[in-house]
Motif scaffolding. Structure first.
Motif, PDB file in Angstrom:
ATOM      1  N   GLN A  16       0.825  -1.203   0.000  1.00  0.00           N
ATOM      2  CA  GLN A  16       0.000   0.000   0.000  1.00  0.00           C
ATOM      3  C   GLN A  16       0.868   1.264   0.000  1.00  0.00           C
ATOM      4  OE1 GLN A  16      -3.715  -0.437  -0.120  1.00  0.00           O
ATOM      5  NE2 GLN A  16      -2.550  -2.192  -0.884  1.00  0.00           N
ATOM      6  N   SER A  17       0.217   2.411  -0.031  1.00  0.00           N
ATOM      7  CA  SER A  17       0.944   3.674  -0.195  1.00  0.00           C
ATOM      8  C   SER A  17       1.852   4.008   0.979  1.00  0.00           C
ATOM      9  CB  SER A  17      -0.052   4.826  -0.408  1.00  0.00           C
ATOM     10  OG  SER A  17      -0.804   4.610  -1.580  1.00  0.00           O
ATOM     11  N   THR A  18       1.482   3.562   2.174  1.00  0.00           N
ATOM     12  CA  THR A  18       2.303   3.803   3.356  1.00  0.00           C
ATOM     13  C   THR A  18       2.391   2.509   4.165  1.00  0.00           C
ATOM     14  OG1 THR A  18       0.453   4.449   4.780  1.00  0.00           O
ATOM     15  CG2 THR A  18       1.483   6.196   3.460  1.00  0.00           C
ATOM     16  N   THR A  19       3.382   2.426   5.036  1.00  0.00           N
ATOM     17  CA  THR A  19       3.520   1.244   5.873  1.00  0.00           C
ATOM     18  C   THR A  19       2.327   1.043   6.795  1.00  0.00           C
ATOM     19  OG1 THR A  19       5.943   1.294   5.773  1.00  0.00           O
ATOM     20  CG2 THR A  19       4.957   0.139   7.634  1.00  0.00           C
ATOM     21  N   PRO A  20       1.791   2.094   7.455  1.00  0.00           N
ATOM     22  CA  PRO A  20       0.577   1.882   8.255  1.00  0.00           C
ATOM     23  C   PRO A  20      -0.575   1.308   7.435  1.00  0.00           C
ATOM     24  CG  PRO A  20       1.582   3.973   8.846  1.00  0.00           C
ATOM     25  CD  PRO A  20       2.328   3.471   7.647  1.00  0.00           C
ATOM     26  N   GLU A  21      -0.710   1.738   6.192  1.00  0.00           N
ATOM     27  CA  GLU A  21      -1.770   1.190   5.347  1.00  0.00           C
ATOM     28  C   GLU A  21      -1.521  -0.282   5.033  1.00  0.00           C
ATOM     29  OE1 GLU A  21      -3.430   3.761   2.056  1.00  0.00           O
ATOM     30  OE2 GLU A  21      -1.709   4.995   2.622  1.00  0.00           O
ATOM     31  N   THR A  22      -0.254  -0.638   4.807  1.00  0.00           N
ATOM     32  CA  THR A  22       0.061  -2.047   4.542  1.00  0.00           C
ATOM     33  C   THR A  22      -0.218  -2.893   5.772  1.00  0.00           C
ATOM     34  OG1 THR A  22       1.776  -1.404   2.951  1.00  0.00           O
ATOM     35  CG2 THR A  22       1.862  -3.649   3.798  1.00  0.00           C
ATOM     36  N   LEU A  23       0.138  -2.400   6.953  1.00  0.00           N
ATOM     37  CA  LEU A  23      -0.149  -3.134   8.189  1.00  0.00           C
ATOM     38  C   LEU A  23      -1.653  -3.263   8.397  1.00  0.00           C
ATOM     39  CD1 LEU A  23       2.575  -1.600  10.531  1.00  0.00           C
ATOM     40  CD2 LEU A  23       2.498  -3.942   9.658  1.00  0.00           C
ATOM     41  N   TYR A  47       6.704  -7.288   1.032  1.00  0.00           N
ATOM     42  CA  TYR A  47       5.339  -6.759   1.114  1.00  0.00           C
ATOM     43  C   TYR A  47       5.283  -5.524   2.010  1.00  0.00           C
ATOM     44  CZ  TYR A  47       0.339  -6.719   2.220  1.00  0.00           C
ATOM     45  OH  TYR A  47      -0.965  -6.355   2.421  1.00  0.00           O
ATOM     46  N   ILE A  48       5.926  -5.584   3.181  1.00  0.00           N
ATOM     47  CA  ILE A  48       6.031  -4.397   4.027  1.00  0.00           C
ATOM     48  C   ILE A  48       7.314  -3.667   3.635  1.00  0.00           C
ATOM     49  CG2 ILE A  48       6.110  -3.525   6.391  1.00  0.00           C
ATOM     50  CD1 ILE A  48       4.973  -6.180   7.327  1.00  0.00           C
ATOM     51  N   GLY A  49       7.201  -2.457   3.209  1.00  0.00           N
ATOM     52  CA  GLY A  49       8.364  -1.688   2.752  1.00  0.00           C
ATOM     53  C   GLY A  49       8.402  -1.532   1.253  1.00  0.00           C
ATOM     54  N   GLY A  50       7.936  -2.543   0.528  1.00  0.00           N
ATOM     55  CA  GLY A  50       7.778  -2.413  -0.919  1.00  0.00           C
ATOM     56  C   GLY A  50       8.930  -2.947  -1.735  1.00  0.00           C
ATOM     57  N   TYR A  51       8.577  -3.548  -2.866  1.00  0.00           N
ATOM     58  CA  TYR A  51       9.573  -3.998  -3.837  1.00  0.00           C
ATOM     59  C   TYR A  51       9.721  -2.905  -4.892  1.00  0.00           C
ATOM     60  CZ  TYR A  51      12.212  -7.026  -6.957  1.00  0.00           C
ATOM     61  OH  TYR A  51      13.196  -7.563  -7.736  1.00  0.00           O
ATOM     62  N   PRO A  52      10.906  -2.279  -5.011  1.00  0.00           N
ATOM     63  CA  PRO A  52      11.069  -1.102  -5.880  1.00  0.00           C
ATOM     64  C   PRO A  52      11.198  -1.466  -7.362  1.00  0.00           C
ATOM     65  CG  PRO A  52      13.154  -1.603  -4.840  1.00  0.00           C
ATOM     66  CD  PRO A  52      12.153  -2.590  -4.274  1.00  0.00           C
ATOM     67  N   THR A 145       5.444 -13.100   6.581  1.00  0.00           N
ATOM     68  CA  THR A 145       5.383 -12.031   5.582  1.00  0.00           C
ATOM     69  C   THR A 145       6.765 -11.498   5.260  1.00  0.00           C
ATOM     70  OG1 THR A 145       4.368  -9.885   5.027  1.00  0.00           O
ATOM     71  CG2 THR A 145       5.029 -10.217   7.308  1.00  0.00           C
ATOM     72  N   GLY A 146       6.926 -11.075   4.032  1.00  0.00           N
ATOM     73  CA  GLY A 146       8.158 -10.422   3.620  1.00  0.00           C
ATOM     74  C   GLY A 146       8.169  -8.971   4.045  1.00  0.00           C
ATOM     75  N   CYS A 147       9.353  -8.437   4.280  1.00  0.00           N
ATOM     76  CA  CYS A 147       9.468  -7.025   4.652  1.00  0.00           C
ATOM     77  C   CYS A 147      10.861  -6.525   4.293  1.00  0.00           C
ATOM     78  CB  CYS A 147       9.210  -6.822   6.142  1.00  0.00           C
ATOM     79  SG  CYS A 147      10.356  -7.689   7.235  1.00  0.00           S
ATOM     80  N   ILE A 148      10.967  -5.221   4.119  1.00  0.00           N
ATOM     81  CA  ILE A 148      12.264  -4.573   3.955  1.00  0.00           C
ATOM     82  C   ILE A 148      12.655  -4.016   5.313  1.00  0.00           C
ATOM     83  CG2 ILE A 148      13.587  -2.803   2.760  1.00  0.00           C
ATOM     84  CD1 ILE A 148      12.613  -5.183   1.037  1.00  0.00           C
ATOM     85  N   SER A 283       6.236   2.971  -4.331  1.00  0.00           N
ATOM     86  CA  SER A 283       4.862   2.920  -3.847  1.00  0.00           C
ATOM     87  C   SER A 283       4.674   3.611  -2.504  1.00  0.00           C
ATOM     88  CB  SER A 283       4.397   1.475  -3.739  1.00  0.00           C
ATOM     89  OG  SER A 283       5.211   0.783  -2.825  1.00  0.00           O
ATOM     90  N   GLN A 284       5.644   3.468  -1.589  1.00  0.00           N
ATOM     91  CA  GLN A 284       5.439   4.011  -0.260  1.00  0.00           C
ATOM     92  C   GLN A 284       5.374   5.534  -0.244  1.00  0.00           C
ATOM     93  OE1 GLN A 284       7.659   1.912  -1.148  1.00  0.00           O
ATOM     94  NE2 GLN A 284       7.392   0.035   0.029  1.00  0.00           N
ATOM     95  N   GLN A 285       5.906   6.155  -1.282  1.00  0.00           N
ATOM     96  CA  GLN A 285       5.948   7.612  -1.288  1.00  0.00           C
ATOM     97  C   GLN A 285       4.698   8.227  -1.887  1.00  0.00           C
ATOM     98  OE1 GLN A 285       8.289   9.208   0.314  1.00  0.00           O
ATOM     99  NE2 GLN A 285       8.996   7.169   0.856  1.00  0.00           N
ATOM    100  N   GLN A 286       3.841   7.399  -2.448  1.00  0.00           N
ATOM    101  CA  GLN A 286       2.627   7.937  -3.040  1.00  0.00           C
ATOM    102  C   GLN A 286       1.652   8.269  -1.930  1.00  0.00           C
ATOM    103  OE1 GLN A 286       1.496   4.738  -5.528  1.00  0.00           O
ATOM    104  NE2 GLN A 286       3.005   5.184  -7.090  1.00  0.00           N
TER     105      GLN A 286
END
Length: 466
Positions: A16-23, A47-52, A145-148, A283-286
């Motif tokens: 999602q657009s931000t980490t709180p949204e992904t959580l 998935y958490i943090g995003g694949y760039p 879950t995967g995370c950065i 994605s996280q910066q949107q």
């Protein structure tokens, strides 16, 4: 579902657009999983943090750009801090981290915000660990879950094991980032390949994860088999048709259940984008645009597809048509909070058979099917799955999450072009032992008197069955 079986599941959600949204999305998925009596849920790599995907961080051989460094800064800032350390060779704190024995941080700051300096003792990490543990605890679902993850000045592509009762019982760091991933992700230590165990309804499950193209490393796979795992997890960013055969190979080799998860990312979904003329977009910066409310009638329509396999194991992907041959579609806004579970059956196609075939589809009694408005139909063009022409126009990544048995049979999935559903299978872990009758690649079939594998920092002693 009989008491002797465990329900394992996977999904293909996008960051999602931000980490709180992904959580928040993880919370939503875990609740849906719990309502469908799912015991273990796997989510994708990064998935958490995003694949760039689609960016190069301004790097070419011998040169880096200032814009690329700024982009890396943004990516680093949205990575999660799980309270771990770098550790020797990127191993982190291992069991000390799991048991929360690492020394906490103590910094000079303003405790009351009124000036002056006080020592402020911070708990380790940014709270992501605690949030994931809370989700697992409240839903009763074992999450992987995967995370950065950031530690020190480095980023690691990681996967965490979150037990509903014990919290985080282990963490993987990717041993070998692939290609340009090496620019931004450090190498993790093979010591993190240690498998973990959980017990569900009296069944001991030994599980371990290989992340993305680590699955192409034969010795790494063997290091997991050697620990007597019966659940092999493969969070990935590989959405090609060639991925599923690898998962079937790992299942047969290890005589274990294999669960794979890959993000389904839409080009027009605002969740994760490829490089544009204006520069890479992560994605996280949107930022979500809350000034306008989308018209549900304009939501992207999804074709609900099924897959069948012929006698040679070739996948045939078919649209779900009604009696008139029209393709049923559904609006995203109409998707029920419960997701349909599908099991793929092998179907034999003869020369005298009709051009179209149907897939055997079964759902547990507890499942609630997706809501479909039968009045919404349209004629669908033939989509050439061998080239993926249609998909490439709409998706950055098509997903493809799947569940495979110890004998190489596809039990659920592959989950193509579906970023909302959850797929699952009810499995009997004693099938892993049944499969050892004729193949045990880490034991009787391994000729370990002639071939020996050692892994730096990793104890390969097999975990017990009970």
């Amino acid at each position: 579902m009989t008491p002797s079986k465990i329900r394992i599941a996977t999904a293909s959600p996008s960051t999602q657009s931000t980490t709180p949204e992904t959580l928040s999305q993880i919370t939503h998925l875990a609740r849906r999983a719990a309502s469908n009596h799912i015991d273990i849920l796997l989510l994708p790599e990064a998935y958490i943090g995003g694949y760039p995907r689609g960016t190069n961080f301004g790097c070419v051989m011998g040169s880096r750009s200032a814009e690329g460094r700024d982009e890396y800064l943004r990516y680093f800032q949205v990575a999660v801090d799980l309270g771990d350390i770098v550790g020797e060779g990127g191993a982190g704190g291992l069991e000390r981290w799991v048991r929360r024995e690492l020394v906490g941080d103590e910094v000079l700051g303003q405790a009351d915000g009124k000036g002056g300096e006080d020592k402020v003792k911070n708990k380790r990490g940014d709270g992501t660990r605690e949030e994931l543990e809370k989700i697992a605890r409240e839903t009763g679902v074992f999450l992987v879950t995967g995370c950065i993850e950031k530690a020190g000045g480095s980023l690691y592509c990681s996967a965490v094991y979150v037990c509903p009762k014990m919290g985080m019982i282990g963490k993987r760091r990717k041993v070998m980032p692939t290609a340009i991933e090496r620019l931004v992700w450090a190498q993790g230590s093979p010591a993190t390949l240690r498998a973990v165990s959980t017990v569900i309804r009296g069944v001991r499950i030994n599980l371990a994860a290989a992340i993305c193209w680590e699955n192409y490393m034969p010795m790494l796979r063997q290091s997991l088999y050697s620990q007597n795992i019966n659940l092999y997890l493969a969070p990935t960013a590989d959405g090609r048709d060639t991925w599923l055969p690898l998962m079937r190979t790992a299942a047969i080799e290890g005589r274990c259940f294999v669960v794979s998860s890959n993000m389904c990312v839409r080009k027009d979904g605002g969740k994760q984008q490829v490089k544009t003329n204006g520069g890479p977009v992560i994605s996280q910066q949107q930022q979500s645009d809350t000034s306008a409310v989308a018209d549900p009638s304009q939501f992207h329509k999804k074709i609900r597809r099924q897959s069948v396999f012929d006698e040679d194991g070739n996948e045939i992907v078919l649209p779900c048509c009604d009696e008139q041959g029209d393709v049923q579609v559904e609006a995203e806004a109409e998707v029920d909070d419960e997701a349909m579970s599908t099991t793929t059956a092998k179907t034999s196609l003869s020369s005298s058979a009709a051009p179209a075939a149907t897939a055997a589809t079964a759902a547990p009694a507890s499942a609630q099917p997706l809501k479909v408005d039968s009045g919404k139909t349209f004629k669908s063009p033939v989509i050439d799955r061998s080239t993926g022409t249609k998909a490439e126009e709409e998706f950055v990544s098509r997903g493809g999450s799947a569940i495979v048995s110890p004998f190489g049979d596809v039990l659920a999935g592959p989950q193509w072009e579906d970023d909302e559903g959850i797929i699952w299978a009810d499995v009997d872990f004693e099938d892993c032992i049944r499969g050892r009758l004729d193949l045990d690649t880490a034991g009787s079939y391994s000729r370990n008197d002639s071939f020996k594998l050692t892994v730096e920092g990793l104890d390969l002693s097999p975990l017990p069955y009970h």
